[in-house]
Write an enzyme that holds these catalytic residues in place. Sequence first.
Site, PDB file in Angstrom:
ATOM      1  N   ASP A 264      -2.292  10.445   6.905  1.00  0.00           N
ATOM      2  CA  ASP A 264      -1.750   9.286   6.111  1.00  0.00           C
ATOM      3  C   ASP A 264      -1.899   8.200   7.521  1.00  0.00           C
ATOM      4  O   ASP A 264      -2.147   8.395   8.707  1.00  0.00           O
ATOM      5  CB  ASP A 264      -0.197   9.716   6.030  1.00  0.00           C
ATOM      6  CG  ASP A 264       0.770   8.268   5.704  1.00  0.00           C
ATOM      7  OD1 ASP A 264       0.249   8.146   4.421  1.00  0.00           O
ATOM      8  OD2 ASP A 264       1.423   8.017   6.448  1.00  0.00           O
ATOM      9  N   SER A 265      -1.699   6.887   7.078  1.00  0.00           N
ATOM     10  CA  SER A 265      -1.794   5.777   7.922  1.00  0.00           C
ATOM     11  C   SER A 265      -0.808   5.813   8.960  1.00  0.00           C
ATOM     12  O   SER A 265      -0.732   5.218   9.965  1.00  0.00           O
ATOM     13  CB  SER A 265      -1.774   4.648   6.953  1.00  0.00           C
ATOM     14  OG  SER A 265      -0.572   4.470   6.186  1.00  0.00           O
TER      15      SER A 265
ATOM     16  N   TYR B 126      -1.562   0.248   6.604  1.00  0.00           N
ATOM     17  CA  TYR B 126      -3.018  -0.080   5.539  1.00  0.00           C
ATOM     18  C   TYR B 126      -2.684  -0.902   4.333  1.00  0.00           C
ATOM     19  O   TYR B 126      -3.642  -1.457   3.652  1.00  0.00           O
ATOM     20  CB  TYR B 126      -3.381   1.665   5.320  1.00  0.00           C
ATOM     21  CG  TYR B 126      -4.218   2.292   6.090  1.00  0.00           C
ATOM     22  CD1 TYR B 126      -4.083   2.063   7.475  1.00  0.00           C
ATOM     23  CD2 TYR B 126      -4.872   3.261   5.563  1.00  0.00           C
ATOM     24  CE1 TYR B 126      -4.807   2.869   8.465  1.00  0.00           C
ATOM     25  CE2 TYR B 126      -5.560   4.244   6.286  1.00  0.00           C
ATOM     26  CZ  TYR B 126      -5.792   4.111   7.973  1.00  0.00           C
ATOM     27  OH  TYR B 126      -6.416   4.539   8.772  1.00  0.00           O
ATOM     28  N   GLY B 127      -1.715  -0.975   3.974  1.00  0.00           N
ATOM     29  CA  GLY B 127      -1.287  -1.712   2.591  1.00  0.00           C
ATOM     30  C   GLY B 127      -1.705  -3.174   2.559  1.00  0.00           C
ATOM     31  O   GLY B 127      -1.856  -3.638   1.558  1.00  0.00           O
TER      32      GLY B 127
ATOM     33  N   CYS C 207      -1.334   9.378   1.428  1.00  0.00           N
ATOM     34  CA  CYS C 207      -1.496   7.908   1.608  1.00  0.00           C
ATOM     35  C   CYS C 207      -1.725   7.225   0.364  1.00  0.00           C
ATOM     36  O   CYS C 207      -2.935   7.425  -0.289  1.00  0.00           O
ATOM     37  CB  CYS C 207      -2.056   7.492   2.628  1.00  0.00           C
ATOM     38  SG  CYS C 207      -2.217   5.678   2.991  1.00  0.00           S
ATOM     39  N   ASN C 208      -1.132   6.467  -0.310  1.00  0.00           N
ATOM     40  CA  ASN C 208      -1.442   5.901  -1.584  1.00  0.00           C
ATOM     41  C   ASN C 208      -2.522   4.873  -1.381  1.00  0.00           C
ATOM     42  O   ASN C 208      -3.238   4.883  -2.336  1.00  0.00           O
ATOM     43  CB  ASN C 208      -0.094   5.340  -2.329  1.00  0.00           C
ATOM     44  CG  ASN C 208       0.669   6.403  -3.065  1.00  0.00           C
ATOM     45  OD1 ASN C 208       0.453   6.612  -4.257  1.00  0.00           O
ATOM     46  ND2 ASN C 208       1.672   6.974  -2.283  1.00  0.00           N
ATOM     47  N   THR C 209      -2.354   4.007  -0.446  1.00  0.00           N
ATOM     48  CA  THR C 209      -3.294   2.960  -0.099  1.00  0.00           C
ATOM     49  C   THR C 209      -4.553   3.546   0.088  1.00  0.00           C
ATOM     50  O   THR C 209      -5.644   3.205  -0.333  1.00  0.00           O
ATOM     51  CB  THR C 209      -2.927   2.148   0.957  1.00  0.00           C
ATOM     52  OG1 THR C 209      -1.663   1.671   0.848  1.00  0.00           O
ATOM     53  CG2 THR C 209      -3.785   1.146   1.416  1.00  0.00           C
TER      54      THR C 209
ATOM     55  N   GLU D  37      10.335   1.863   8.683  1.00  0.00           N
ATOM     56  CA  GLU D  37       9.810   2.350   9.912  1.00  0.00           C
ATOM     57  C   GLU D  37      10.756   1.664  11.024  1.00  0.00           C
ATOM     58  O   GLU D  37      10.568   2.222  12.257  1.00  0.00           O
ATOM     59  CB  GLU D  37       8.241   1.983  10.118  1.00  0.00           C
ATOM     60  CG  GLU D  37       7.445   2.606   9.200  1.00  0.00           C
ATOM     61  CD  GLU D  37       6.153   2.741   9.617  1.00  0.00           C
ATOM     62  OE1 GLU D  37       5.800   1.754  10.604  1.00  0.00           O
ATOM     63  OE2 GLU D  37       5.360   3.813   9.046  1.00  0.00           O
TER      64      GLU D  37
ATOM     65  N   CYS E  24       4.567   5.081  -2.722  1.00  0.00           N
ATOM     66  CA  CYS E  24       4.122   4.791  -1.335  1.00  0.00           C
ATOM     67  C   CYS E  24       5.160   6.062  -0.810  1.00  0.00           C
ATOM     68  O   CYS E  24       6.410   6.392  -1.247  1.00  0.00           O
ATOM     69  CB  CYS E  24       4.757   3.764  -0.859  1.00  0.00           C
ATOM     70  SG  CYS E  24       4.555   3.683   1.038  1.00  0.00           S
ATOM     71  N   THR E  25       4.574   6.872   0.108  1.00  0.00           N
ATOM     72  CA  THR E  25       5.399   7.981   0.734  1.00  0.00           C
ATOM     73  C   THR E  25       6.356   7.696   1.882  1.00  0.00           C
ATOM     74  O   THR E  25       7.051   8.499   2.175  1.00  0.00           O
ATOM     75  CB  THR E  25       4.119   8.819   1.629  1.00  0.00           C
ATOM     76  OG1 THR E  25       3.586   8.084   2.471  1.00  0.00           O
ATOM     77  CG2 THR E  25       3.150   9.394   0.479  1.00  0.00           C
ATOM     78  N   HIS E  26       6.624   6.454   2.082  1.00  0.00           N
ATOM     79  CA  HIS E  26       7.697   5.914   2.780  1.00  0.00           C
ATOM     80  C   HIS E  26       8.928   5.895   1.820  1.00  0.00           C
ATOM     81  O   HIS E  26       9.984   5.759   2.186  1.00  0.00           O
ATOM     82  CB  HIS E  26       7.708   4.502   3.425  1.00  0.00           C
ATOM     83  CG  HIS E  26       6.852   4.503   4.907  1.00  0.00           C
ATOM     84  ND1 HIS E  26       5.356   4.864   4.546  1.00  0.00           N
ATOM     85  CD2 HIS E  26       6.966   4.522   5.819  1.00  0.00           C
ATOM     86  CE1 HIS E  26       4.919   4.571   5.851  1.00  0.00           C
ATOM     87  NE2 HIS E  26       5.892   4.443   6.759  1.00  0.00           N
TER      88      HIS E  26
END
Length: 272
Positions: free
Chosen positions: A9-10, A41-42, A72-74, A157, A191-193
């Site tokens: 993941d980013s 990364y987005g 990571c979706n991006t 974050e 998005c994994t966040h």
Amino acid sequence: MHQPIGIFDSGYGGLTILREIVRKLPQYDYVYLGDNARTPYGTRSFETVYHYTLECVRHLFDRDCRLVILACNTASAKALRNIQQLDLPSLDSDRRVLGVIRPTTEVIGKYSKTGHVGILATRGTVTSESYVVEIEKFFPELTVFQEACPMWVPLVENGEYASDGADYFVRQHIDRLLAQSPAIDTLLLACTHYPLLLNKIRQAAPDNVTILSQGHIVADSLADYLHRHPEIEAQCSKHGERLFLTTDSPGDFDRQATIFYGESIQSAHLAL
């Protein structure tokens, strides 16, 4: 032989995916790599995301990972196809790199009664149109609406995901998405966040709307993949070991990672 499953993941978000994978498949060894030094990364170009992702995949291959999940979706949107089609044949055609978009798009139609679904994602994922394209393959009858939520990852974050200030930005984007179609009855957190904002998303969304997080979907898909590909499954080592790597400060990573992973971890620094 130690041949773990790589999870990339980013930053931290992929830990929400790893958490569900470990819950479903605890017997395997895993190496998690967060490219925190170069996140997010987005907002980056396709070329940059591809370059960064490939570099991290190569490192996981160097650690004998036979299978790598881009959690990571991006990265899944901007890099996965190129890596699968252009790089794997020359790197090692027996290894596999999978993403998080396809497992989700394979099942999303099962949750919608109205045929209108909404995607909440980073600007990079929305711009890529990856969800629109992939959902069309599996559920052509669905109408897909997207909303980019650029403030959500910084909120998470910076530890503001439970704050009163987060309410404004969550409601703003939910309202914008639902304004595109009042018939939307399924929201995907692409998005994994975003699972860390789940409580606030539930409060902002109507009661009749189903909200999907990706973790359990990806975990179920991985279990099915390993069952269908015994030649790959046999190469994955099973000692229940976890290794966490970050391209930034391990101390910072460990403090944040507890929020995403649900338990304390100890990471090591990786210089790329």
